[in-house]
Design a protein around this motif. Structure first.
Motif, PDB file in Angstrom:
ATOM      1  N   ARG A  28      55.091  35.316  44.768  1.00 16.02           N
ATOM      2  CA  ARG A  28      55.098  36.084  45.712  1.00 16.02           C
ATOM      3  C   ARG A  28      54.125  35.648  46.813  1.00 16.02           C
ATOM      4  NH1 ARG A  28      53.963  42.393  44.347  1.00 16.02           N
ATOM      5  NH2 ARG A  28      53.841  42.279  46.042  1.00 16.02           N
ATOM      6  N   PRO A  29      54.746  34.546  47.539  1.00 14.13           N
ATOM      7  CA  PRO A  29      53.848  33.787  48.542  1.00 14.13           C
ATOM      8  C   PRO A  29      52.657  34.147  49.663  1.00 14.13           C
ATOM      9  CG  PRO A  29      55.769  33.296  48.817  1.00 14.13           C
ATOM     10  CD  PRO A  29      55.769  33.792  47.479  1.00 14.13           C
ATOM     11  N   GLU A  30      53.421  35.755  50.537  1.00 15.01           N
ATOM     12  CA  GLU A  30      53.285  36.466  51.219  1.00 15.01           C
ATOM     13  C   GLU A  30      51.902  37.411  50.519  1.00 15.01           C
ATOM     14  OE1 GLU A  30      55.579  39.303  48.242  1.00 15.01           O
ATOM     15  OE2 GLU A  30      56.077  37.341  49.856  1.00 15.01           O
ATOM     16  N   LEU A  31      51.266  37.073  49.373  1.00 12.99           N
ATOM     17  CA  LEU A  31      49.792  37.200  48.872  1.00 12.99           C
ATOM     18  C   LEU A  31      48.652  36.729  48.833  1.00 12.99           C
ATOM     19  CD1 LEU A  31      51.023  39.835  45.406  1.00 12.99           C
ATOM     20  CD2 LEU A  31      50.384  40.497  47.848  1.00 12.99           C
ATOM     21  N   ASN A  32      48.935  35.319  49.291  1.00  9.36           N
ATOM     22  CA  ASN A  32      47.865  34.141  49.561  1.00  9.36           C
ATOM     23  C   ASN A  32      47.268  34.627  50.668  1.00  9.36           C
ATOM     24  OD1 ASN A  32      49.339  32.985  47.238  1.00  9.36           O
ATOM     25  ND2 ASN A  32      50.629  31.897  47.993  1.00  9.36           N
ATOM     26  N   GLY A  33      46.146  34.098  50.665  1.00 13.30           N
ATOM     27  CA  GLY A  33      45.259  34.836  51.632  1.00 13.30           C
ATOM     28  C   GLY A  33      44.299  36.087  51.143  1.00 13.30           C
ATOM     29  N   GLN A  34      45.516  37.172  50.742  1.00 12.06           N
ATOM     30  CA  GLN A  34      44.482  38.735  50.365  1.00 12.06           C
ATOM     31  C   GLN A  34      43.225  38.036  49.408  1.00 12.06           C
ATOM     32  OE1 GLN A  34      47.492  41.561  50.069  1.00 12.06           O
ATOM     33  NE2 GLN A  34      48.645  40.934  51.252  1.00 12.06           N
ATOM     34  N   LEU A  35      42.618  39.571  50.079  1.00 13.10           N
ATOM     35  CA  LEU A  35      41.209  40.411  49.595  1.00 13.10           C
ATOM     36  C   LEU A  35      41.951  40.849  48.745  1.00 13.10           C
ATOM     37  CD1 LEU A  35      39.196  39.125  52.166  1.00 13.10           C
ATOM     38  CD2 LEU A  35      39.601  37.930  50.774  1.00 13.10           C
ATOM     39  N   GLY A  36      40.730  40.595  47.258  1.00 15.93           N
ATOM     40  CA  GLY A  36      41.069  42.036  46.584  1.00 15.93           C
ATOM     41  C   GLY A  36      39.482  42.230  46.024  1.00 15.93           C
ATOM     42  N   ALA A  49      42.284  44.942  42.575  1.00 18.12           N
ATOM     43  CA  ALA A  49      42.891  45.736  44.056  1.00 18.12           C
ATOM     44  C   ALA A  49      42.457  45.059  44.523  1.00 18.12           C
ATOM     45  CB  ALA A  49      41.662  46.993  43.674  1.00 18.12           C
ATOM     46  N   VAL A  50      43.927  44.879  45.379  1.00 21.59           N
ATOM     47  CA  VAL A  50      43.931  44.182  46.356  1.00 21.59           C
ATOM     48  C   VAL A  50      43.547  45.607  47.651  1.00 21.59           C
ATOM     49  CG1 VAL A  50      46.052  43.200  48.150  1.00 21.59           C
ATOM     50  CG2 VAL A  50      45.795  43.058  45.796  1.00 21.59           C
ATOM     51  N   LEU A  51      43.208  44.795  48.126  1.00 19.81           N
ATOM     52  CA  LEU A  51      41.992  45.425  49.642  1.00 19.81           C
ATOM     53  C   LEU A  51      42.335  45.357  50.598  1.00 19.81           C
ATOM     54  CD1 LEU A  51      38.374  46.154  48.177  1.00 19.81           C
ATOM     55  CD2 LEU A  51      39.986  47.538  47.814  1.00 19.81           C
ATOM     56  N   THR A  52      42.767  45.692  51.539  1.00 20.38           N
ATOM     57  CA  THR A  52      42.457  45.745  53.188  1.00 20.38           C
ATOM     58  C   THR A  52      41.086  46.594  53.711  1.00 20.38           C
ATOM     59  OG1 THR A  52      43.927  47.468  53.609  1.00 20.38           O
ATOM     60  CG2 THR A  52      45.408  45.983  53.127  1.00 20.38           C
ATOM     61  N   ALA A  53      41.038  46.281  55.273  1.00 19.16           N
ATOM     62  CA  ALA A  53      39.957  46.656  56.070  1.00 19.16           C
ATOM     63  C   ALA A  53      39.978  47.779  55.676  1.00 19.16           C
ATOM     64  CB  ALA A  53      39.809  45.704  57.102  1.00 19.16           C
ATOM     65  N   ALA A  65      42.174  59.522  48.756  1.00 21.20           N
ATOM     66  CA  ALA A  65      43.865  60.241  48.342  1.00 21.20           C
ATOM     67  C   ALA A  65      44.368  58.496  48.621  1.00 21.20           C
ATOM     68  CB  ALA A  65      43.476  60.650  49.826  1.00 21.20           C
ATOM     69  N   VAL A  66      43.689  57.484  49.489  1.00 20.54           N
ATOM     70  CA  VAL A  66      44.216  56.028  49.178  1.00 20.54           C
ATOM     71  C   VAL A  66      43.327  55.209  48.114  1.00 20.54           C
ATOM     72  CG1 VAL A  66      44.366  53.946  50.826  1.00 20.54           C
ATOM     73  CG2 VAL A  66      44.443  56.667  51.932  1.00 20.54           C
ATOM     74  N   GLU A  67      44.652  54.801  48.255  1.00 18.57           N
ATOM     75  CA  GLU A  67      44.583  54.169  46.859  1.00 18.57           C
ATOM     76  C   GLU A  67      45.008  52.242  46.652  1.00 18.57           C
ATOM     77  OE1 GLU A  67      43.492  54.445  44.163  1.00 18.57           O
ATOM     78  OE2 GLU A  67      42.378  56.161  43.926  1.00 18.57           O
ATOM     79  N   PRO A  68      43.813  51.314  46.502  1.00 21.53           N
ATOM     80  CA  PRO A  68      44.649  50.119  46.365  1.00 21.53           C
ATOM     81  C   PRO A  68      45.958  49.608  45.891  1.00 21.53           C
ATOM     82  CG  PRO A  68      43.099  50.184  45.212  1.00 21.53           C
ATOM     83  CD  PRO A  68      43.336  51.579  45.807  1.00 21.53           C
ATOM     84  N   SER A  69      46.672  49.252  45.987  1.00 21.39           N
ATOM     85  CA  SER A  69      48.030  48.491  44.942  1.00 21.39           C
ATOM     86  C   SER A  69      47.514  47.052  43.796  1.00 21.39           C
ATOM     87  CB  SER A  69      48.653  47.413  45.664  1.00 21.39           C
ATOM     88  OG  SER A  69      48.209  46.097  46.346  1.00 21.39           O
ATOM     89  N   TYR A  70      47.525  47.551  42.836  1.00 22.72           N
ATOM     90  CA  TYR A  70      46.777  47.053  41.807  1.00 22.72           C
ATOM     91  C   TYR A  70      47.604  45.537  41.066  1.00 22.72           C
ATOM     92  CZ  TYR A  70      43.467  50.091  41.754  1.00 22.72           C
ATOM     93  OH  TYR A  70      41.818  50.948  41.349  1.00 22.72           O
ATOM     94  N   LEU A  71      47.603  43.869  40.786  1.00 27.61           N
ATOM     95  CA  LEU A  71      47.839  43.474  40.517  1.00 27.61           C
ATOM     96  C   LEU A  71      47.813  42.550  38.890  1.00 27.61           C
ATOM     97  CD1 LEU A  71      48.702  41.479  43.445  1.00 27.61           C
ATOM     98  CD2 LEU A  71      50.532  42.994  42.615  1.00 27.61           C
ATOM     99  N   LYS A  72      48.148  41.523  38.073  1.00 21.99           N
ATOM    100  CA  LYS A  72      48.121  41.446  37.407  1.00 21.99           C
ATOM    101  C   LYS A  72      48.382  39.555  37.305  1.00 21.99           C
ATOM    102  CE  LYS A  72      48.746  44.552  33.273  1.00 21.99           C
ATOM    103  NZ  LYS A  72      48.835  45.223  32.059  1.00 21.99           N
ATOM    104  N   LEU A  73      46.991  39.615  37.563  1.00 24.34           N
ATOM    105  CA  LEU A  73      46.990  37.073  37.988  1.00 24.34           C
ATOM    106  C   LEU A  73      46.382  36.410  37.645  1.00 24.34           C
ATOM    107  CD1 LEU A  73      46.224  37.992  41.765  1.00 24.34           C
ATOM    108  CD2 LEU A  73      47.838  37.962  40.367  1.00 24.34           C
ATOM    109  N   LYS A  74      47.109  35.497  37.218  1.00 21.35           N
ATOM    110  CA  LYS A  74      46.206  34.740  36.368  1.00 21.35           C
ATOM    111  C   LYS A  74      44.840  33.755  37.085  1.00 21.35           C
ATOM    112  CE  LYS A  74      50.340  32.933  34.084  1.00 21.35           C
ATOM    113  NZ  LYS A  74      51.126  31.535  33.930  1.00 21.35           N
ATOM    114  N   PRO A  75      43.796  33.958  35.995  1.00 20.30           N
ATOM    115  CA  PRO A  75      42.456  33.124  36.666  1.00 20.30           C
ATOM    116  C   PRO A  75      42.891  31.661  38.093  1.00 20.30           C
ATOM    117  CG  PRO A  75      42.100  33.508  34.449  1.00 20.30           C
ATOM    118  CD  PRO A  75      43.300  33.122  34.574  1.00 20.30           C
ATOM    119  N   GLY A  90      33.970  41.981  56.080  1.00 22.71           N
ATOM    120  CA  GLY A  90      32.767  43.152  55.970  1.00 22.71           C
ATOM    121  C   GLY A  90      32.495  44.135  57.387  1.00 22.71           C
ATOM    122  N   ALA A  91      33.136  43.280  58.126  1.00 22.68           N
ATOM    123  CA  ALA A  91      32.945  43.583  60.062  1.00 22.68           C
ATOM    124  C   ALA A  91      34.091  44.505  59.802  1.00 22.68           C
ATOM    125  CB  ALA A  91      33.118  42.108  60.653  1.00 22.68           C
ATOM    126  N   ALA A  92      35.335  44.051  59.689  1.00 16.66           N
ATOM    127  CA  ALA A  92      36.531  44.757  59.899  1.00 16.66           C
ATOM    128  C   ALA A  92      36.595  46.105  59.455  1.00 16.66           C
ATOM    129  CB  ALA A  92      38.115  44.045  59.654  1.00 16.66           C
TER     130      ALA A  92
END
Length: 389
Positions: A28-36, A49-53, A65-75, A90-92
């Motif tokens: 899923r290359p669209e996940l590259n660059g996201q933070l969590g 836990a994949v987080l957005t601002a 009421a808002v929950e992040p999406s969870y993924l299982k990823l290798k180290p 942090g600014a966002a």
């Protein structure tokens, strides 16, 4: 198998899980660059836990009421976010948190109160959000004005050191004051408790800033005492003010007074006086009236030697002497700290082990952002220049 091989969990980081960046995910290359953030580790994978601002700001405001999406990823698909990425995230989060506050009922209530203090014609043109924004702008402008006035009177460096000292003392002692006030303790006991716990709390601040954990309580106490002495020296040292330049005056002794009397032919004036004497007239009968009224004492000008009637001369005062400044100022100390932190990141692994393997160091250098390399170069130049100057 280790329960946290990459040290990404909160238990390995003093209860604060690091911000991670997802990468090298081919499925899923669209996940590259996201933070969590990693929340657990099992079966060789981290639960992240994949987080957005927006999500982080909502969760920080207490809205579950808002929950992040969870993924299982290798180290190997996770890496700690850089300082710049953490600052940007942090600014966002702060921006979205401010937006949530502006839309809240509490903000509406405070904005309505501010509007009630304004004239009716102005109230019709405002909304509670605009009233809050205007009040913030007015407060910021007043703070900037006071800071500018104090900087011109006391000096920018002293103001900066004073505010930094207040922020440091507040950060160190605030937990004891808050706990003591809630418990109803006397002020004397609260102050005593804050003084006793100050070295320990200052030690924790040093560990968070430098990442170096082998700091003893005595070392932290000595560093805190040295910082207080250094700050006090800056605050009590008189600010050097530029010497006032005296108005340009030509050198030399004074010449005799020169009367400002009308200029006439001396021979003609003598002849007029001679004719008056021969005719038996009173003295000065034939002399012009402006000569008789001239006062040589009052209408005089003092001319220094070397004074020219032409005002085309120029006087260049000597420049004020240059003040000797220490080579190891605040900027040099910050540069040394930057080099120390940069070097520590190169030779210390995420789990705190010292690694002097050249291959590992080169791998770390290749992964460092260009802006950090540029900052390191400028810091190195500043330190070398301080030594050779």
């Amino acid at each position: 198998m280790s329960v946290d091989p990459s040290h990404f969990l909160a238990t390995s980081n003093g209860g604060k899980p690091p911000l991670l960046k997802l990468h090298n995910i081919s499925a899923r290359p669209e996940l590259n660059g996201q933070l969590g953030q990693a929340v657990s580790f099992a079966a060789g994978r981290y639960v992240v836990a994949v987080l957005t601002a927006e999500i982080a700001a909502t969760m920080a405001g207490g809205n579950n009421a808002v929950e992040p999406s969870y993924l299982k990823l290798k180290p190997e698909s996770l890496v700690e976010a850089t300082n710049f990425e953490q600052l940007k995230f942090g600014a966002a989060v702060a921006f979205h948190h401010a937006q949530l506050y502006i839309d809240s009922a509490a903000c509406q209530e405070r904005g309505s109160y501010i509007m009630s203090l304004l004239p009716p014609p102005l109230q019709a043109k405002l909304t509670p959000q605009k009233a809050i924004l205007g009040a913030v702008i007015v407060v910021l402008l007043n703070i900037m004005l006071v800071f500018k006035l104090l900087s011109g009177w006391i000096g920018f460096t002293k103001i900066f050191v004073f505010l930094s000292l207040i922020a440091l003392v507040s950060t160190i002692t605030s937990p004891d004051w808050m706990e003591g006030v809630k418990a109803g303790k006397p002020l004397r006991l609260i102050a005593k408790s804050a003084a006793i716990n100050s070295p320990t709390r200052f030690k924790q601040i040093l560990i968070e800033l430098t990442g170096y954990r082998n700091i003893s309580d005595r070392m932290a106490l000595g560093l805190m005492f040295a910082m207080l002495l250094w700050s006090g020296k800056i605050l009590i040292t008189p600010s050097a003010r530029p010497a006032r330049l005296q108005p340009p005056t030509p050198n030399g002794s004074m010449q005799p007074r020169v009367p400002r009397i009308p200029q006439y032919d001396l021979e003609n004036i003598y002849k007029m006086g001679w004719d008056d004497a021969k005719a038996g007239n009173d003295f000065g009968t034939s002399l012009p009236e402006e000569i008789l009224k001239a006062d040589p004492v009052e209408d005089t000008v003092i001319k220094p030697s070397g004074y020219e009637e032409s005002f085309d001369w120029a006087y260049d005062p000597p420049p004020p002497p240059k003040q000797k400044s220490s080579s190891f100022g605040m900027s040099t100390m910050l540069s040394i700290f930057t080099l120390y932190r940069f070097g520590k990141d190169l030779v210390v692994t995420p789990d705190g082990q010292l690694m002097l393997d050249p291959a590992y160091i080169m791998m770390r250098l290749r992964n460092i952002e260009p802006w950090r390399l540029g900052l390191m170069g400028m810091s190195l130049y500043r330190v070398v220049n301080a030594f050779i100057r």
